[in-house]
Design an enzyme around this catalytic site. Structure first.
Site: not given
Length: 590
Positions: A157, A239
């Site tokens: 991320e 995710e």
């Protein structure tokens, strides 16, 4: 040998495959239960398991590596392969994952000029040395070498942190240098700005997205991004957040099972998924992370995450809802569960010993002297508590007292008498003076707890990540010099000397012994205690705090012994009970 390729879709040995994966962190589950959790994943209909690899548990001290026991991701990966599961590994230097310092090792902070997640040579050199050791174990686990690992992640991320493409390329190149042969991917939030910042598609690294709601909209944003950049490939939510983590003092978070299942269907209609978390597990020890919301906001010991399996591995309503959805896309296999897990209530256990921290301090740590207060990292300490001690002179009243650069939680004692609790430079209450009441020397003790380093966001690079007292202690208008430092990581809990004295309202150790004839999962009720941590037979179960939302610590059966067992509770606010209970269910406060 086999192949995994990313074309317009995912292919294994030239056959198209729909990846339905579940996140399961080996480091949050004791090894004896890995088989159970993997079997339940297979029974759900998943064909893949995903896990992070946190740097800080594998290189706890610089240059010292550990891949044994609960850290043996090699064994975990091979168990997955034995069950016919593929594996997605995320061996990034930074993992977030609500894990202490986002998985970065605390010892990095001993370098004054370190800048993590950047091209800082100190940081990249440390990653290089870590990867050199780590990939010795990863290389043979790849599908190209006959193993189950099909993909690996570059960073994590990063688009929510920076847009330094050179740094991302450096991490990618280090992975390849040390033996990565499978396709690489990035994962970022499902919107344009972070996808643009966090991807390196020009390097052939595959983009994926992370989100937990509005699946059609967010997977659509990923599709638009890929089309705009002429990327041919499948859509994957790396995710899919089906719940959330918990912070101390907040209500326990729950999500409607049917709502999450509906979102899963929307994803599987158009692409591939990794369920985060399939099973969350437990932040044993001092590895819970910390959020930052107008101040530090430490996360709980439980990492239940409102996942498909709860913290202690039980199948939930959400699991069954997800299984129902998944059955529309793949054939659900019949899996026989082979691990016998039962829950046992051991009832009341009486206190056998207690001793003040001050009495046994020299048994647990040897003092390190310095004129100035030093932070944990400068002392070679990563986690736990640190006690600062100084002689502050004869009888006096000091109108002003302040800790400079203390970013966690400190308790102040004068001559072993409790004075105040301090959070980040401000007393609870209004009293900011010190009364030194002894005619001769007065001893000031300051116990600082590392509540957990921040694991996400801009504060990740803040100087506050260094723990302890970084600036100094001001008495009246001046800094006081001359300090003994006691480093209390409590990895030597069995050295507590219970022959010493006990003093009320001070940090203390409490010992409880009990016999076990039948081993089963159980839950230590911490109701009636204030704040601290607990150990079973020397194993650190994690922290407790009376503010909730949980007032228990999970004890998996394999941590018990047939015969005599010992629980030691370190409690820092002087609150304890003459007997504790080990129950067959957890206790929630909120």
């Amino acid at each position: 040998m086999h192949t995994f390729e990313i074309r317009e879709d995912f292919y294994i040995d030239n056959e198209k495959i729909k990846l339905i994966s579940g996140a399961l962190h080996y480091f949050r589950v004791i090894p004896e239960y890995w088989v159970d959790r993997l079997e339940k994943l297979k029974a759900l209909g998943c064909n893949t398991v995903e896990t992070y690899i946190p740097w800080n548990i594998h290189e706890p001290k610089e240059g010292i590596f550990d891949f044994k026991g609960q850290k043996d991701f090699i064994k975990f990966t091979k168990l997955a392969q034995e069950m016919g599961l593929y594996v997605i590994l995320r061996p990034t230097p930074y993992i977030c994952a609500e894990w202490e310092f986002g998985g970065l090792p605390a010892w990095l902070l001993k370098y004054p000029d370190i800048k993590v997640r950047s091209n800082c040579c100190i940081f990249l050199n440390a990653v290089d040395k870590y990867f050199e050791e780590l990939f010795k174990y990863i290389r043979p686990l790849q599908i190209t070498q006959g193993g189950p690992v099909i993909m690996m992640q570059v960073e994590n991320e990063y688009g929510s942190f920076g847009n330094n493409k050179t740094y991302l390329k450096n991490i990618k190149n280090l992975m390849i240098k040390h033996g990565c042969e499978v396709p690489l991917f990035t994962s970022d939030g499902g919107w344009k700005e972070v996808l643009e910042a966090g991807t390196i598609i020009e390097e052939g690294v595959f983009p994926t997205a992370n989100f937990g709601s509005r699946s059609k909209e967010q997977i659509g944003a990923l599709a638009d991004f890929m089309k705009k950049n002429n990327i041919v490939g499948p859509l994957m939510c790396m995710e899919f957040w089906i719940g959330w983590f918990n912070n101390w003092g907040k209500e326990f978070k729950r999500r409607d099972a049917q709502d999450a299942a509906n979102e899963l269907k929307d994803l599987l209609d158009v692409g591939h998924v990794n369920i985060y978390m399939y099973h969350g597990g437990t932040n044993f020890g001092f590895y819970n992370g910390c959020s930052y919301h107008d101040g530090i906001d430490p996360q709980t010991t439980t990492y239940d995450y409102d996942a498909l399996l709860n913290e202690f591995g039980e199948i939930t309503e959400k699991y069954n809802k997800f299984k129902e959805v998944i059955s529309n896309y793949v054939k659900i296999p019949e899996i026989k569960l082979t691990t016998n897990i039962n829950k046992v209530s051991y009832g009341n256990i009486k206190l056998s010993n207690k001793v003040s921290l001050f009495s046994t301090l020299d048994k647990l740590a040897k003092p390190i002297y310095d004129e100035n207060t030093l932070n944990m990292e400068a002392l070679g300490q990563g986690y736990g508590y640190i006690l600062y001690r100084a002689n502050v002179g004869k009888k006096n009243k000091l109108e002003k007292f302040k800790l400079i650069g203390m970013d966690d939680r400190a308790q102040i004692f004068i001559n072993e008498n409790y004075h105040a609790t301090l959070y980040k430079d401000n007393f609870i209450g209004t009293n900011q003076s010190l009364i030194l009441d002894k005619e001769d020397d007065n001893i000031l003790d300051i116990l600082v707890e590392n509540l957990g380093r921040i694991n996400y966001g801009a504060s990740l690079v803040s100087p506050s990540q260094r723990k302890g007292i970084k600036g100094g202690v001001m008495l009246d208008m001046h800094f006081h010099t001359g300090w003994d430092h006691y480093c209390l990581e409590l990895n030597n809990i069995n050295e507590v000397d219970f022959n010493g004295y006990y003093k009320k309202n001070t940090p203390a150790f409490y010992e409880y012994e009990f016999e076990v004839n039948q081993k089963g999962d159980t839950f230590l009720s911490t109701e009636g205690f204030g704040k601290g941590c607990a150990f079973i037979n020397g194993f650190n179960l994690g922290r407790f705090w009376e503010i909730g939302p949980t007032n228990y610590l999970y004890i998996p059966a394999p941590l018990l012994k047939i015969g005599k067992n010992k629980i030691i509770i370190f409690e820092i606010e002087g609150k304890y009970k003459d007997s504790i209970t080990l129950d067959d269910k957890p206790y929630y406060t909120k």
